[in-house]
Scaffold this motif. Structure first.
Motif, PDB file in Angstrom:
ATOM      1  N   SER A 262      -5.215  18.078  55.867  1.00 25.15           N
ATOM      2  CA  SER A 262      -5.599  17.980  54.462  1.00 25.15           C
ATOM      3  C   SER A 262      -7.062  17.593  54.312  1.00 25.15           C
ATOM      4  CB  SER A 262      -4.718  16.953  53.747  1.00 25.15           C
ATOM      5  OG  SER A 262      -5.154  16.738  52.417  1.00 25.15           O
ATOM      6  N   GLU A 263      -7.700  18.095  53.259  1.00 25.26           N
ATOM      7  CA  GLU A 263      -9.064  17.689  52.927  1.00 25.26           C
ATOM      8  C   GLU A 263      -9.094  16.268  52.381  1.00 25.26           C
ATOM      9  OE1 GLU A 263     -11.903  19.272  53.476  1.00 25.26           O
ATOM     10  OE2 GLU A 263     -10.792  20.891  54.469  1.00 25.26           O
ATOM     11  N   ASN A 264      -7.972  15.816  51.822  1.00 26.61           N
ATOM     12  CA  ASN A 264      -7.890  14.482  51.232  1.00 26.61           C
ATOM     13  C   ASN A 264      -7.124  13.551  52.173  1.00 26.61           C
ATOM     14  OD1 ASN A 264      -7.679  12.200  49.675  1.00 26.61           O
ATOM     15  ND2 ASN A 264      -6.197  13.065  48.237  1.00 26.61           N
ATOM     16  N   GLN A 265      -7.864  12.741  52.897  1.00 27.59           N
ATOM     17  CA  GLN A 265      -7.243  11.765  53.799  1.00 27.59           C
ATOM     18  C   GLN A 265      -7.572  10.332  53.380  1.00 27.59           C
ATOM     19  OE1 GLN A 265      -7.923  12.667  57.977  1.00 27.59           O
ATOM     20  NE2 GLN A 265      -7.973  14.848  57.537  1.00 27.59           N
ATOM     21  N   GLU A 266      -7.984  10.176  52.140  1.00 27.68           N
ATOM     22  CA  GLU A 266      -8.329   8.849  51.629  1.00 27.68           C
ATOM     23  C   GLU A 266      -7.074   8.128  51.135  1.00 27.68           C
ATOM     24  OE1 GLU A 266     -11.323   7.236  51.701  1.00 27.68           O
ATOM     25  OE2 GLU A 266     -11.831   8.948  52.983  1.00 27.68           O
ATOM     26  N   PRO A 267      -6.968   6.826  51.404  1.00 32.28           N
ATOM     27  CA  PRO A 267      -5.813   6.056  50.930  1.00 32.28           C
ATOM     28  C   PRO A 267      -5.716   6.079  49.410  1.00 32.28           C
ATOM     29  CG  PRO A 267      -7.060   4.813  52.558  1.00 32.28           C
ATOM     30  CD  PRO A 267      -7.882   6.016  52.212  1.00 32.28           C
ATOM     31  N   ASN A 268      -4.500   6.116  48.919  1.00 25.93           N
ATOM     32  CA  ASN A 268      -4.262   6.120  47.478  1.00 25.93           C
ATOM     33  C   ASN A 268      -4.271   4.675  46.989  1.00 25.93           C
ATOM     34  OD1 ASN A 268      -3.580   6.692  44.863  1.00 25.93           O
ATOM     35  ND2 ASN A 268      -1.539   7.466  45.313  1.00 25.93           N
ATOM     36  N   ARG A 269      -5.476   4.137  46.766  1.00 24.23           N
ATOM     37  CA  ARG A 269      -5.601   2.735  46.367  1.00 24.23           C
ATOM     38  C   ARG A 269      -6.111   2.564  44.945  1.00 24.23           C
ATOM     39  NH1 ARG A 269      -7.159  -1.861  50.301  1.00 24.23           N
ATOM     40  NH2 ARG A 269      -5.951  -2.772  48.617  1.00 24.23           N
ATOM     41  N   THR A 270      -6.635   3.626  44.338  1.00 22.45           N
ATOM     42  CA  THR A 270      -7.229   3.452  43.012  1.00 22.45           C
ATOM     43  C   THR A 270      -6.166   3.163  41.968  1.00 22.45           C
ATOM     44  OG1 THR A 270      -7.111   5.822  42.561  1.00 22.45           O
ATOM     45  CG2 THR A 270      -9.144   4.993  43.543  1.00 22.45           C
ATOM     46  N   GLY A 271      -5.014   3.806  42.092  1.00 21.32           N
ATOM     47  CA  GLY A 271      -3.921   3.536  41.175  1.00 21.32           C
ATOM     48  C   GLY A 271      -4.084   4.125  39.793  1.00 21.32           C
ATOM     49  N   TYR A 272      -5.049   5.022  39.600  1.00 19.64           N
ATOM     50  CA  TYR A 272      -5.246   5.628  38.286  1.00 19.64           C
ATOM     51  C   TYR A 272      -4.679   7.047  38.263  1.00 19.64           C
ATOM     52  CZ  TYR A 272      -8.304   1.849  36.790  1.00 19.64           C
ATOM     53  OH  TYR A 272      -8.794   0.629  36.436  1.00 19.64           O
ATOM     54  N   ILE A 273      -3.957   7.373  37.208  1.00 26.67           N
ATOM     55  CA  ILE A 273      -3.454   8.728  37.002  1.00 26.67           C
ATOM     56  C   ILE A 273      -3.837   9.175  35.597  1.00 26.67           C
ATOM     57  CG2 ILE A 273      -1.516   8.464  38.601  1.00 26.67           C
ATOM     58  CD1 ILE A 273       0.299   8.074  36.139  1.00 26.67           C
ATOM     59  N   ASP A 274      -3.918  10.488  35.402  1.00 24.44           N
ATOM     60  CA  ASP A 274      -4.225  11.015  34.070  1.00 24.44           C
ATOM     61  C   ASP A 274      -3.149  10.598  33.082  1.00 24.44           C
ATOM     62  OD1 ASP A 274      -6.494  12.251  35.017  1.00 24.44           O
ATOM     63  OD2 ASP A 274      -5.513  14.186  35.344  1.00 24.44           O
ATOM     64  N   CYS A 275      -3.584  10.218  31.894  1.00 23.96           N
ATOM     65  CA  CYS A 275      -2.647   9.824  30.853  1.00 23.96           C
ATOM     66  C   CYS A 275      -1.784  11.025  30.465  1.00 23.96           C
ATOM     67  CB  CYS A 275      -3.404   9.296  29.636  1.00 23.96           C
ATOM     68  SG  CYS A 275      -2.310   8.748  28.296  1.00 23.96           S
ATOM     69  N   ASP A 276      -0.468  10.810  30.348  1.00 25.76           N
ATOM     70  CA  ASP A 276       0.440  11.906  30.008  1.00 25.76           C
ATOM     71  C   ASP A 276       0.723  11.993  28.509  1.00 25.76           C
ATOM     72  OD1 ASP A 276       1.906   9.597  29.757  1.00 25.76           O
ATOM     73  OD2 ASP A 276       3.622  10.286  30.936  1.00 25.76           O
ATOM     74  N   VAL A 277       0.079  11.131  27.732  1.00 18.96           N
ATOM     75  CA  VAL A 277       0.290  11.148  26.279  1.00 18.96           C
ATOM     76  C   VAL A 277      -0.782  11.974  25.579  1.00 18.96           C
ATOM     77  CG1 VAL A 277       0.326   9.738  24.176  1.00 18.96           C
ATOM     78  CG2 VAL A 277       1.534   8.959  26.236  1.00 18.96           C
ATOM     79  N   CYS A 278      -2.026  11.806  25.988  1.00 24.77           N
ATOM     80  CA  CYS A 278      -3.136  12.486  25.304  1.00 24.77           C
ATOM     81  C   CYS A 278      -3.634  13.686  26.105  1.00 24.77           C
ATOM     82  CB  CYS A 278      -4.275  11.507  25.031  1.00 24.77           C
ATOM     83  SG  CYS A 278      -4.920  10.677  26.503  1.00 24.77           S
ATOM     84  N   VAL A 279      -2.714  14.498  26.585  1.00 20.62           N
ATOM     85  CA  VAL A 279      -3.063  15.633  27.444  1.00 20.62           C
ATOM     86  C   VAL A 279      -3.955  16.639  26.717  1.00 20.62           C
ATOM     87  CG1 VAL A 279      -2.153  17.558  28.786  1.00 20.62           C
ATOM     88  CG2 VAL A 279      -0.933  15.366  28.754  1.00 20.62           C
ATOM     89  N   ASP A 280      -3.609  16.976  25.473  1.00 16.43           N
ATOM     90  CA  ASP A 280      -4.354  18.001  24.735  1.00 16.43           C
ATOM     91  C   ASP A 280      -5.729  17.526  24.280  1.00 16.43           C
ATOM     92  OD1 ASP A 280      -2.232  19.765  25.014  1.00 16.43           O
ATOM     93  OD2 ASP A 280      -1.248  19.027  23.209  1.00 16.43           O
ATOM     94  N   GLN A 281      -5.819  16.240  23.943  1.00 16.63           N
ATOM     95  CA  GLN A 281      -7.091  15.656  23.501  1.00 16.63           C
ATOM     96  C   GLN A 281      -7.323  14.380  24.296  1.00 16.63           C
ATOM     97  OE1 GLN A 281      -6.691  15.359  19.107  1.00 16.63           O
ATOM     98  NE2 GLN A 281      -8.817  16.010  19.084  1.00 16.63           N
ATOM     99  N   PRO A 282      -7.891  14.489  25.492  1.00 22.35           N
ATOM    100  CA  PRO A 282      -8.042  13.317  26.352  1.00 22.35           C
ATOM    101  C   PRO A 282      -8.660  12.114  25.637  1.00 22.35           C
ATOM    102  CG  PRO A 282      -8.679  15.287  27.538  1.00 22.35           C
ATOM    103  CD  PRO A 282      -8.461  15.694  26.097  1.00 22.35           C
ATOM    104  N   GLY A 283      -7.926  11.010  25.696  1.00 20.17           N
ATOM    105  CA  GLY A 283      -8.406   9.771  25.099  1.00 20.17           C
ATOM    106  C   GLY A 283      -8.095   9.605  23.628  1.00 20.17           C
ATOM    107  N   ARG A 284      -7.641  10.678  22.971  1.00 21.83           N
ATOM    108  CA  ARG A 284      -7.373  10.616  21.533  1.00 21.83           C
ATOM    109  C   ARG A 284      -5.903  10.910  21.246  1.00 21.83           C
ATOM    110  NH1 ARG A 284     -11.065   7.738  19.569  1.00 21.83           N
ATOM    111  NH2 ARG A 284     -10.556   8.508  17.468  1.00 21.83           N
ATOM    112  N   TYR A 285      -5.476  10.485  20.075  1.00 22.89           N
ATOM    113  CA  TYR A 285      -4.083  10.657  19.684  1.00 22.89           C
ATOM    114  C   TYR A 285      -4.048  10.926  18.178  1.00 22.89           C
ATOM    115  CZ  TYR A 285       0.957   9.726  19.554  1.00 22.89           C
ATOM    116  OH  TYR A 285       2.317   9.827  19.401  1.00 22.89           O
TER     117      TYR A 285
END
Length: 206
Positions: A54-77
């Protein structure tokens, strides 16, 4: 890191689970050993360093995922108020567009620790005795494989009479935590947090 305190906290949680799930008299040790192996695999999966393909061998430590609520308008509701469409900061991510879900690698490591402690309590280990052994590698893949190998050799009868097997595996597991970059304080704090979550899950009928 106060492992003795954690042994006691884990015993309290395990007693609650056994009582509330009606597991009195059941031999839970084989399931605990398998659960530990599953969690070790999940921890390795979050570390990612063994994935040479894999190209991505970095540990998953950031713990951030894209918000699943404001998918159409990122950051807005958008909400309708008195017939008017209002664009407000997303209530879940608060306008940040992503959501913190914790340090995945540390969380999986601590899940392993829960099962290590449960197994220790089940076989009658009253305290962790540091059992130092010659470590032939500082390679993280090597440490994972070592812990897998040691746990894979566990046998119910042998464990009950020879706690040395348990202490050797626990020592290697704690060494793994060090080479993954976790401090004792981080591990203990993460354990306390997850223990509280596990009690809450029982309360909520998990």
């Amino acid at each position: 890191m106060n492992l003795q305190k954690m042994f006691k906290m884990q015993a309290e949680l395990d007693r609650r689970i056994i009582r509330e799930k009606g597991l009195e008299g059941r031999d839970l040790l084989p399931g605990l050993i398998l659960a530990l192996q599953v969690e070790l695999a999940e921890c390795a999966n979050e570390w990612r360093g063994f994935k040479f393909w894999s190209e991505n061998q970095e540990p998953n430590r950031t713990g951030y995922i894209d918000c699943d609520v404001c998918v159409d308008q990122p950051g807005r509701y958008e909400v309708i108020h008195e017939g008017e469409i209002l664009s407000l900061p997303c209530p879940k991510c608060e306008g940040r567009e992503d959501v913190y879900v914790g340090d995945r690698l540390l969380e999986e490591y601590v899940d392993c620790l829960h099962f290590f402690l449960s197994i220790g309590n089940t076989i009658g280990v009253k305290e962790y005795v540091p059992f130092k052994l010659l470590t032939l590698t500082n390679d993280i893949t090597g440490f994972f494989n070592s812990v897998f190998r040691l746990v894979g050799k566990w046998d119910r009868v042998f464990l009950f009479f020879e706690h040395e097997q348990y202490h050797v595996a626990m020592y290697q597991f704690l060494q793994l935590g060090e080479v993954l970059g976790f401090t004792s304080e981080e591990i203990e704090a993460a354990y306390m947090e997850k223990n509280e979550i596990n009690h809450k899950r029982q309360q909520e009928g998990y």
